[in-house]
Scaffold this active site. Structure first.
Site, PDB file in Angstrom:
ATOM      1  CE1 TYR A   1      -3.552   2.363   0.288  1.00  0.00           C
ATOM      2  CE2 TYR A   1      -2.348   3.543   1.756  1.00  0.00           C
ATOM      3  CZ  TYR A   1      -3.491   3.357   0.895  1.00  0.00           C
ATOM      4  OH  TYR A   1      -4.116   4.540   0.690  1.00  0.00           O
TER       5      TYR A   1
ATOM      6  CD  GLN B   1     -11.459   3.333  -0.154  1.00  0.00           C
ATOM      7  OE1 GLN B   1     -11.751   3.331   0.958  1.00  0.00           O
ATOM      8  NE2 GLN B   1     -11.235   4.579  -0.815  1.00  0.00           N
TER       9      GLN B   1
ATOM     10  CG  ASN C   1      -4.885   7.664   6.458  1.00  0.00           C
ATOM     11  OD1 ASN C   1      -5.491   6.268   6.647  1.00  0.00           O
ATOM     12  ND2 ASN C   1      -5.665   8.440   5.362  1.00  0.00           N
TER      13      ASN C   1
ATOM     14  CB  SER D   1       7.348   9.070  11.321  1.00  0.00           C
ATOM     15  OG  SER D   1       8.472   8.752  11.060  1.00  0.00           O
TER      16      SER D   1
ATOM     17  CD  GLN E   1      10.325  11.618  12.089  1.00  0.00           C
ATOM     18  OE1 GLN E   1      11.303  11.212  11.521  1.00  0.00           O
ATOM     19  NE2 GLN E   1       9.141  11.154  11.814  1.00  0.00           N
TER      20      GLN E   1
ATOM     21  CG  HIS F   1       7.554  12.150   8.047  1.00  0.00           C
ATOM     22  ND1 HIS F   1       6.987  11.878   6.992  1.00  0.00           N
ATOM     23  CD2 HIS F   1       8.566  11.915   8.308  1.00  0.00           C
ATOM     24  CE1 HIS F   1       8.163  11.059   6.262  1.00  0.00           C
ATOM     25  NE2 HIS F   1       9.291  11.347   7.250  1.00  0.00           N
TER      26      HIS F   1
ATOM     27  CD  GLU G   1       9.838   5.355  12.207  1.00  0.00           C
ATOM     28  OE1 GLU G   1       9.282   6.567  12.700  1.00  0.00           O
ATOM     29  OE2 GLU G   1       9.459   5.230  11.142  1.00  0.00           O
ATOM     30  CG  HIS G   2      14.024   7.296  11.936  1.00  0.00           C
ATOM     31  ND1 HIS G   2      12.414   7.732  11.765  1.00  0.00           N
ATOM     32  CD2 HIS G   2      14.123   6.623  10.614  1.00  0.00           C
ATOM     33  CE1 HIS G   2      12.064   7.273  10.790  1.00  0.00           C
ATOM     34  NE2 HIS G   2      13.032   6.432  10.135  1.00  0.00           N
TER      35      HIS G   2
ATOM     36  CG  ASP H   1      13.563   8.857   5.965  1.00  0.00           C
ATOM     37  OD1 ASP H   1      13.588   7.784   6.576  1.00  0.00           O
ATOM     38  OD2 ASP H   1      13.616  10.181   6.302  1.00  0.00           O
TER      39      ASP H   1
ATOM     40  CD  GLU I   1       5.507 -32.965  26.450  1.00  0.00           C
ATOM     41  OE1 GLU I   1       4.683 -33.069  25.319  1.00  0.00           O
ATOM     42  OE2 GLU I   1       5.971 -32.090  26.736  1.00  0.00           O
TER      43      GLU I   1
ATOM     44  CG  HIS J   1       2.961 -37.194  20.039  1.00  0.00           C
ATOM     45  ND1 HIS J   1       1.802 -37.281  20.246  1.00  0.00           N
ATOM     46  CD2 HIS J   1       3.547 -36.298  19.476  1.00  0.00           C
ATOM     47  CE1 HIS J   1       1.204 -36.149  19.459  1.00  0.00           C
ATOM     48  NE2 HIS J   1       2.393 -35.253  19.261  1.00  0.00           N
TER      49      HIS J   1
END
Lengths: 428, 428
Positions: free
Chosen positions: A124, A186, A209, A233, A255, A258, A322-323, A356, A410, A415
């Site tokens: 995506y 969708q 988003n 981010s 940053q 964003h 994250e960074h 990036d 067990e 088995h």
């Protein structure tokens, strides 16, 4: 940026907390749209594309002609830049291909792992203000190296029913041919259930988003895997007196631009550095086209003064950014202390933008504290590692008795019996 | 077992479908218990242990004395068997430690990945009829190799407030010292939120019934990672005329005894083999203590006759079994065709029990078709792979222009600027 001077260790827990979003209502919306897509397919994709993207779409899939047109619209300079990035990303991710290692754990018992591609994957790519064609590279290149047989890309169309040409150029460059003009909830629904046009996939990758994030979360309930949970981010910079205020200011702003919800943190042991960085930040901010977004993000951002760089690293490991940018003396040694982070940028010349776009590392990384328990996207994300074992007669003779004893303990007698019937033949 | 002879390819989709369970009601129960635990901690663990396990628990954590008592209760033979299994599992998982590979993607741009342990992990071991101490090995050993600093084990107590001694023996053998007497939804809630006794963790591993599975699913909504989604255990056997009916019958039964909902499939190109296997199956079934469970599972199981072994493999890849046994001529070559499976057992002497206990491979595997998009547990499951990059002045000079062009095309000018400020210094 909010300035916090020498917070107590007790205050760290609060300072490292992320904003929490309640997405119960979102999940309800997702469920409704998913149910519709499941029942009526493409029609529903067109319906919501008209509602959310305000455009009527006839053909959902991007045609060969559109790919060709897109290529003509991209300058040769940008093409060369994208090709350089592709080359570095491919180098780094190709090195992640593992050689098969046969392990004879006991004489006659050979075990190994082999990678197999996830056959069908969906990518995506958000539309909106910034056309993230770099993400096409970051997801498409490892998918191709892994050998995924079907790679489906969904991205929302603009008001003229078109996809950004850089996205189409990047897609064809990495070898993605199935691109569909559908975005938002969708798109994720289409990739989850499949429609007349869009094939269903086994795993969905890519940023988005809050609607896309909620839809990806919901897709998991239908057996589809996702790359990782998502949030806004983030960057955390650790800087000492050897750092360059102009560089750090530029990194914080990259940053902040964003989104208004971007998380930006500066940790330092040097109060003077803070003043200089703030100054540089104000100067650079004025010239930014996304100035308003960056200002909003900065209003929620934090500069924290701590006693030592070691304390800064402890704080960072608790926050799990994250960074993580290490703009300190001996940054390479400091990097050894990193426990929780998505991607680490070492030294004054390693800006986040490098990762990036073009250093070669992947920019799809865990946010929102998920760097504590998730890795970023890599070749691993596109394969399953299947274990294999081959036992000889001698092999089962060597470990059979141990298996029988454990299975019996067990209380799993069948088995045990699967071994016993084989040992009996062995005895003959 | 249901017998299906030469199904059409159209019928495969239905034949490879798993039973679907609606767990909406379960999720509601989980939410109630989770909320209580979050607010009132240990008290609530004790409350539900009394309700579900019918025992009043004073001390939730297992004491040193209890560990010592447990060790005395285990026979030397069983200890030796567990140690052999531990040795093989450790060998196989230690080989998964990756050497750090520095990649210079462009001169002056060095990128690499390093593993860092997930600091806090939780292991859930079910109680009930079969005390799964083997799972303690399968999860505890890679957690230790990965270097996880806190490993918390939860398992329900019996009516005498005790934990099965084999579980405690295995735990201390692999070096797990934090063991708590709590099971079910309440155990997963404790590991998610933490209580006075039980520490919160970042990732939860381990099998369980539908309550535990629903609770693990819910834990994800609170930022906790889990090993993988779960469903009933499965085996698919592909056998030709070279297979041994007694072996295959024993393998089918060893899966069937797990639970009434176990999935068992036999695919073959040889009708005669089916008759012989059924005969062996009836003979072996009579002697099983868990006969009734196995019978129920077999009632829903399928024997499918197909034209060729290649067709069998295609069917298996569509089904994506947790365990796949290849009891055919040239099984090793056939294994190359496997695309979707959790773990593969090659040849007549590689029974599933071998992998369940002691070959060295992990027995925590994707069920329910998740072998299409998930790997089984491995060392990877206990680490994050963090990317690092270090650019020199020359490095950013070499890729800086490409980054600037791409950032600008994505309308992220602050990203561009983070490079520009560095290139300007470079020019001086």
């Amino acid at each position: 940026m909010k300035y916090i001077k020498y917070p107590t260790t007790e205050a760290w827990a609060t300072l490292t907390t992320r904003p929490v979003f309640d997405n119960d209502d979102l999940q309800k919306t997702v469920r409704i749209i998913f149910d519709e897509i499941r029942q009526r397919g493409d029609k529903i994709l067109r319906k919501y594309t008209e509602i959310f993207d305000r455009v009527k779409i006839e053909n959902l899939n991007v045609s060969k002609v559109e790919f060709e047109e897109a290529e003509k619209l991209i300058s040769n300079e940008l093409k060369a830049a994208i090709q350089l990035a592709k080359c570095n990303i491919a180098k780094f991710h190709s090195a992640q291909v593992e050689a098969v290692q046969m392990i004879e754990t006991t004489p006659g018992v050979v075990c190994w792992r082999e990678n197999r591609p996830i056959e069908k994957v969906g990518i995506y790519i958000p539309g909106g203000s910034a056309p993230l064609f770099s993400t096409v590279l970051m997801l498409g290149i490892p998918a191709k190296i892994a050998g995924c047989t079907q790679i489906v890309l969904c991205t929302p169309p603009n008001k003229q029913s078109k996809i950004n040409p850089a996205i189409l150029y990047a897609a064809q460059l990495v070898g993605i041919t199935e691109v569909f003009k559908v975005g938002g909830i969708q798109a994720i629904g289409a990739l989850t259930f499949g429609t007349e046009s869009v094939p269903a996939v086994y795993k969905i990758f890519g940023p988005g988003n809050q609607f896309v994030t909620a839809a990806k979360q919901a897709a998991q309930n239908y057996g589809v895997a996702i790359d990782m949970p998502a949030g806004p981010s983030e960057v955390l910079v650790i800087a000492d007196q050897t750092a360059v205020p102009e560089f750090v200011a530029a990194d914080l702003l990259s940053q902040a631009e964003h989104g208004a919800d971007s998380q930006v943190l500066l940790l330092t042991d040097n109060e003077e550095f803070i003043a200089k960085t703030n100054e540089a930040l104000q100067l650079q901010l004025i010239a930014l086209p996304r100035k308003e977004i960056a200002e909003k993000a900065l209003a929620n951002s934090k500069t924290i003064l701590l006693k030592t760089i070691e304390e800064c690293m402890n704080f960072s490991n608790l926050y799990a950014p994250e960074h993580l940018i290490l703009a300190t003396k001996n940054a390479r040694q400091l990097a050894e202390k990193v426990v929780n982070a998505g991607s680490v940028f070492i030294g004054n010349y390693s800006c986040e933008s490098a990762g990036d776009y073009a250093s070669g590392t992947n920019h799809t990384l865990p946010t929102n504290g998920f760097a504590r328990n998730y890795s970023g996207v890599s070749l691993d994300s596109f394969v399953k590692k299947i274990t294999f074992q081959e036992l000889t007669k001698q092999g089962i003779a060597n470990i059979g008795n141990a298996i029988e004893l454990m299975a019996e303990a067990e209380q799993l007698v069948a088995h045990k019996n699967a071994v016993t019937v084989r040992l009996m033949v062995n005895d003959k």
